[in-house]
Write a protein that holds these residues in place. Structure first.
Motif, PDB file in Angstrom:
ATOM      1  N   MET A  70       0.834  -1.205   0.000  1.00 18.87           N
ATOM      2  CA  MET A  70       0.000   0.000   0.000  1.00 18.87           C
ATOM      3  C   MET A  70       0.868   1.255   0.000  1.00 18.87           C
ATOM      4  N   PRO A  71       0.761   2.108  -1.028  1.00 25.15           N
ATOM      5  CA  PRO A  71       1.559   3.334  -1.033  1.00 25.15           C
ATOM      6  C   PRO A  71       1.176   4.251   0.127  1.00 25.15           C
ATOM      7  N   VAL A  72       2.179   4.964   0.634  1.00 25.21           N
ATOM      8  CA  VAL A  72       1.986   5.858   1.776  1.00 25.21           C
ATOM      9  C   VAL A  72       2.508   7.246   1.402  1.00 25.21           C
ATOM     10  N   PHE A  73       1.722   8.254   1.691  1.00 25.77           N
ATOM     11  CA  PHE A  73       2.183   9.637   1.543  1.00 25.77           C
ATOM     12  C   PHE A  73       2.263  10.269   2.925  1.00 25.77           C
ATOM     13  N   VAL A  74       3.341  11.019   3.146  1.00 23.65           N
ATOM     14  CA  VAL A  74       3.542  11.730   4.407  1.00 23.65           C
ATOM     15  C   VAL A  74       3.750  13.198   4.045  1.00 23.65           C
ATOM     16  N   VAL A  75       2.886  14.079   4.555  1.00 20.10           N
ATOM     17  CA  VAL A  75       3.008  15.497   4.208  1.00 20.10           C
ATOM     18  C   VAL A  75       3.200  16.301   5.491  1.00 20.10           C
ATOM     19  N   VAL A  76       4.227  17.151   5.499  1.00 17.59           N
ATOM     20  CA  VAL A  76       4.559  17.928   6.687  1.00 17.59           C
ATOM     21  C   VAL A  76       3.937  19.322   6.594  1.00 17.59           C
ATOM     22  N   GLY A  77       3.123  19.670   7.572  1.00 20.62           N
ATOM     23  CA  GLY A  77       2.547  21.016   7.659  1.00 20.62           C
ATOM     24  C   GLY A  77       3.282  21.786   8.745  1.00 20.62           C
ATOM     25  N   HIS A  78       4.307  22.535   8.346  1.00 21.74           N
ATOM     26  CA  HIS A  78       5.204  23.144   9.342  1.00 21.74           C
ATOM     27  C   HIS A  78       4.499  24.129  10.269  1.00 21.74           C
ATOM     28  N   ARG A  79       3.508  24.838   9.749  1.00 18.74           N
ATOM     29  CA  ARG A  79       2.825  25.856  10.562  1.00 18.74           C
ATOM     30  C   ARG A  79       1.385  25.464  10.882  1.00 18.74           C
ATOM     31  N   VAL A  80       0.969  24.262  10.495  1.00 15.65           N
ATOM     32  CA  VAL A  80      -0.457  23.924  10.606  1.00 15.65           C
ATOM     33  C   VAL A  80      -0.863  23.745  12.067  1.00 15.65           C
ATOM     34  N   ASN A  81      -1.958  24.392  12.412  1.00 12.68           N
ATOM     35  CA  ASN A  81      -2.538  24.364  13.755  1.00 12.68           C
ATOM     36  C   ASN A  81      -2.701  22.944  14.289  1.00 12.68           C
ATOM     37  N   THR A  82      -2.400  22.767  15.593  1.00 12.35           N
ATOM     38  CA  THR A  82      -2.490  21.428  16.197  1.00 12.35           C
ATOM     39  C   THR A  82      -3.493  21.343  17.347  1.00 12.35           C
ATOM     40  N   ASP A  83      -4.189  22.464  17.671  1.00  6.39           N
ATOM     41  CA  ASP A  83      -5.156  22.395  18.772  1.00  6.39           C
ATOM     42  C   ASP A  83      -6.609  22.405  18.299  1.00  6.39           C
ATOM     43  N   GLY A  84      -6.829  22.546  17.003  1.00  8.13           N
ATOM     44  CA  GLY A  84      -8.191  22.513  16.461  1.00  8.13           C
ATOM     45  C   GLY A  84      -8.987  23.785  16.674  1.00  8.13           C
ATOM     46  N   LEU A  85      -8.335  24.820  17.237  1.00 10.68           N
ATOM     47  CA  LEU A  85      -9.053  26.069  17.522  1.00 10.68           C
ATOM     48  C   LEU A  85      -8.979  27.012  16.313  1.00 10.68           C
ATOM     49  N   PHE A  86      -9.661  26.614  15.253  1.00  9.39           N
ATOM     50  CA  PHE A  86      -9.717  27.475  14.061  1.00  9.39           C
ATOM     51  C   PHE A  86     -11.121  27.391  13.477  1.00  9.39           C
ATOM     52  N   THR A  87     -11.415  28.373  12.603  1.00  8.71           N
ATOM     53  CA  THR A  87     -12.731  28.383  11.985  1.00  8.71           C
ATOM     54  C   THR A  87     -12.688  27.711  10.611  1.00  8.71           C
ATOM     55  N   LEU A  88     -13.718  26.964  10.297  1.00  7.79           N
ATOM     56  CA  LEU A  88     -13.814  26.309   8.990  1.00  7.79           C
ATOM     57  C   LEU A  88     -14.072  27.325   7.875  1.00  7.79           C
ATOM     58  N   ASN A  89     -14.383  28.568   8.262  1.00  4.26           N
ATOM     59  CA  ASN A  89     -14.684  29.601   7.259  1.00  4.26           C
ATOM     60  C   ASN A  89     -13.454  30.338   6.755  1.00  4.26           C
ATOM     61  N   ASP A  90     -12.283  30.015   7.295  1.00  4.85           N
ATOM     62  CA  ASP A  90     -11.064  30.709   6.860  1.00  4.85           C
ATOM     63  C   ASP A  90      -9.889  29.743   6.907  1.00  4.85           C
ATOM     64  N   LEU A  91      -9.979  28.687   6.107  1.00  7.33           N
ATOM     65  CA  LEU A  91      -8.983  27.607   6.175  1.00  7.33           C
ATOM     66  C   LEU A  91      -7.613  28.055   5.689  1.00  7.33           C
ATOM     67  N   ALA A  92      -7.584  28.963   4.711  1.00  5.13           N
ATOM     68  CA  ALA A  92      -6.287  29.408   4.201  1.00  5.13           C
ATOM     69  C   ALA A  92      -5.649  30.420   5.142  1.00  5.13           C
ATOM     70  N   GLY A  93      -6.485  31.150   5.911  1.00  7.46           N
ATOM     71  CA  GLY A  93      -5.949  32.230   6.736  1.00  7.46           C
ATOM     72  C   GLY A  93      -5.710  31.873   8.186  1.00  7.46           C
ATOM     73  N   SER A  94      -6.529  30.994   8.751  1.00  3.91           N
ATOM     74  CA  SER A  94      -6.522  30.835  10.213  1.00  3.91           C
ATOM     75  C   SER A  94      -5.912  29.524  10.697  1.00  3.91           C
TER      76      SER A  94
END
Lengths: 196, 196
Positions: free
Chosen positions: B1-25
């Motif tokens: 089974m192929p596996v992809f691993v993608v690193v989000g260096h700045r991506v939020n890890t606490d879930g405290l963001f709005t779904l209305n501003d995914l690119a900004g918040s």
């Protein structure tokens, strides 16, 4: 300059939708937005020598075609929502029957349907995606290419016939049937490779 | 089974963001959501034999890894917003240090960082994307593949070294540097073709 034409059979044409529910309230505009992303975005750059036409056939002011021209585009971001805002703005303008209106840099709206859009590329090298076509990796496609794709649904028989009227080259991308945005990524990467 | 691993260096890890501003918040979670789309979606079908790990390193509870397993996934839709809701839900759970918690069918969250994720695939065929690598179209990659990609940013030198520690195959996709989601589309299509 390669051209992609994507048909949104149910996609809203009056702009009266919310940006907070793109998959639910727009007749699946989200699918076409992902095609815009695939058409233009490189890592830290934008493809300038490509164009995409979104042919929208849904409620309540069809047909309309939104054209994105890479050579002139500004304010394009890779997320769905910001591109949706450009489309919504274009759809909400009042346009005449024979007019193509520039609604933001590189974005244009007209009342063209699929047949008229294809006719404007008469003489170019059209592609017909088919499982039994020539493998794209063995093809000699170049920037003269015009690719016509369905968004949520396959092209209808009538629409297929409009493409066939342009003597298209049968091309296969592989054994699986792919989403339109994934097809665009593969076409553009092959054009990049064919230029090496 | 192929596996992809993608690193989000700045991506939020606490879930405290709005779904209305995914690119900004969210520290550019949107980029990783498009990778999930590329990994799983076929036209009218989902790829069951593939897995993607999103390694999130941003504020305020890093590292966390969200794993999507195609063989078990349900409730996955192709738009960014609905996938973001699955990620947000996973990030908001309270998880222990050595736990991997199942937060919806086929979606898992853990406190793993990149090194631990890669270690779990020790012995598999890693890929190192490089301009000077073997052309993917001439490679004999198969489903044993593990591909590690940067999201908004390239992998850091430290992260590159973690990949190199797995004796990776140098592969080139073409002359242009592509977004991670477009890389995934091209890898999966090549795997499809190599099975013919």
């Amino acid at each position: 300059m390669p051209v992609f034409v994507v048909v949104g059979h149910r996609v809203n044409t009056d702009g009266l939708f919310t940006l907070n529910d793109l998959a639910g309230s727009t007749g699946r505009l989200d699918i076409l937005l992902r095609c815009v992303n695939s058409t233009f975005f490189l890592s830290n750059d934008i493809r300038r020598d490509v164009e995409i036409h979104l042919v929208l056939l849904g409620e309540s002011d069809a047909p309309k075609t939104i054209r994105f021209d890479g050579s002139k585009i500004k304010y394009l971001n890779p997320d769905e929502r910001s591109t949706a805002a450009l489309v919504k703005n274009a759809l909400m303008q009042t346009i005449g029957d024979d007019e193509e209106m520039n609604t933001s840099p590189g974005v244009y709206v007209s009342r063209r349907g699929l047949k008229e859009v294809l006719e404007s590329f008469r003489g170019r090298k059209f592609v017909h995606l088919m499982e039994t076509g020539t493998s794209i990796q063995n093809s000699d496609i170049d920037d003269d290419l015009v690719v016509v794709l369905g968004g949520q649904y396959d092209l209808t028989e009538d629409e297929e016939n409009m493409v066939k009227d342009h003597d298209p080259l049968p091309i296969s991308l592989g054994p699986n049937k792919l989403h339109a945005n994934h097809c665009i990524t593969i076409f553009l990467n092959q054009l990049d490779i064919n230029k090496l």
